[in-house]
Design a protein around this motif. Sequence first.
Motif, short mmCIF file in Angstrom:
data_model
loop_
_atom_site.label_atom_id
_atom_site.label_comp_id
_atom_site.label_asym_id
_atom_site.label_seq_id
_atom_site.Cartn_x
_atom_site.Cartn_y
_atom_site.Cartn_z
N GLN A 41 0.82 -1.21 0.00
CA GLN A 41 0.00 0.00 0.00
C GLN A 41 0.86 1.26 0.00
O GLN A 41 0.60 2.21 -0.74
N LEU A 42 1.91 1.26 0.83
CA LEU A 42 2.78 2.43 0.89
C LEU A 42 3.50 2.62 -0.45
O LEU A 42 3.64 3.76 -0.93
N ALA A 43 3.95 1.54 -1.05
CA ALA A 43 4.60 1.64 -2.35
C ALA A 43 3.65 2.25 -3.38
O ALA A 43 4.05 3.09 -4.20
N GLY A 44 2.39 1.85 -3.34
CA GLY A 44 1.40 2.41 -4.26
C GLY A 44 1.18 3.90 -4.03
O GLY A 44 1.08 4.67 -4.99
N ILE A 45 1.13 4.30 -2.77
CA ILE A 45 0.98 5.72 -2.44
C ILE A 45 2.15 6.52 -2.99
O ILE A 45 1.97 7.58 -3.61
N LEU A 46 3.34 6.03 -2.78
CA LEU A 46 4.54 6.76 -3.20
C LEU A 46 4.64 6.88 -4.72
O LEU A 46 5.02 7.93 -5.25
N THR A 47 4.29 5.83 -5.43
CA THR A 47 4.41 5.88 -6.89
C THR A 47 3.37 6.80 -7.52
O THR A 47 3.56 7.27 -8.65
N HIS A 48 2.30 7.11 -6.79
CA HIS A 48 1.24 7.95 -7.35
C HIS A 48 1.29 9.39 -6.84
O HIS A 48 0.36 10.17 -7.09
#
Length: 297
Positions: free
Chosen positions: A225-232
Amino acid sequence: MIQKLGFSANDRLLIINADDFGITKGTNDAIIDLFDERAITSTSIMIPCPDSNEAMEKSNQRGIKNIGIHLTLTSDALNPYAPVYDKRTLHSLINADGYFHTDIASLERNADEDDVLLEMEFQIQRAILKGIDPTHLDSHAGSIMGLFTGRDFLEIAFDLCEKYRLPFNLPNKILEQPFFNTDQLRLFQKRIDSANDRKILLIDDIVSLPYCFNPVIAYSKMKKQLAGILTHIKPGITQLTIHPSRITSQLIAMTGCYKERELEHRLLNDRTIKKLINREGIKLISWKDIRDLQRSI
């Protein structure tokens, strides 16, 4: 503002801010550890909490400068706080036991604006007396945002921002959030316009992980989830808000959401997350950078 900080208009700037500094000794240890590991760039301290003095003392010892004030006017359900202002009793801010209300709506309905100003400024002054040069102001639990009755205290906070030359954590993209109603969005637009008129610097966006869900999700899922937040993350200045802590008996007694806090501490120290930030070309900044810019204009 982004160009004045020395970046291009398309750069993605990220403040990683650890909220609730001072709330427990385990939280203090986790936040200081994250500073040592350069895994966060800012924190915001809750002055009414009993362990805030320890947080400030350790910060001074280690030369940590990136500390804002997490303006606190409400208590958590399992952890009551009292006003720090001690020249007289701030009756409109407290319940029968002498603590801040746990219900934000009660604060909004009952608070006298003079009491709000006295308490918020005293929290700032307490930090300054302890050797902290605050980097920004924000609000614990959104208690000055008018989220429940529509009665907010943001203009009082802006008065303090002007006096102490501080930015405020009210993101411009709050106007794009679908969960606020029309009246709330109208209020936020008015306050953002006021901040701009006063030359109080604001950031663009705030992101955070889901918090306090039962059952607690696995570390691997939270990491995804954190990786998704950062990439967006979009161009501009975004704050990633986290609430890291070590699990202690003190934390368990304070909140049922202690596992998430420990997971967030682990996540920010995760090498995979650090590498992702670098790979994405996300540039880390702090609230101190924004404060220094505000004080220069």
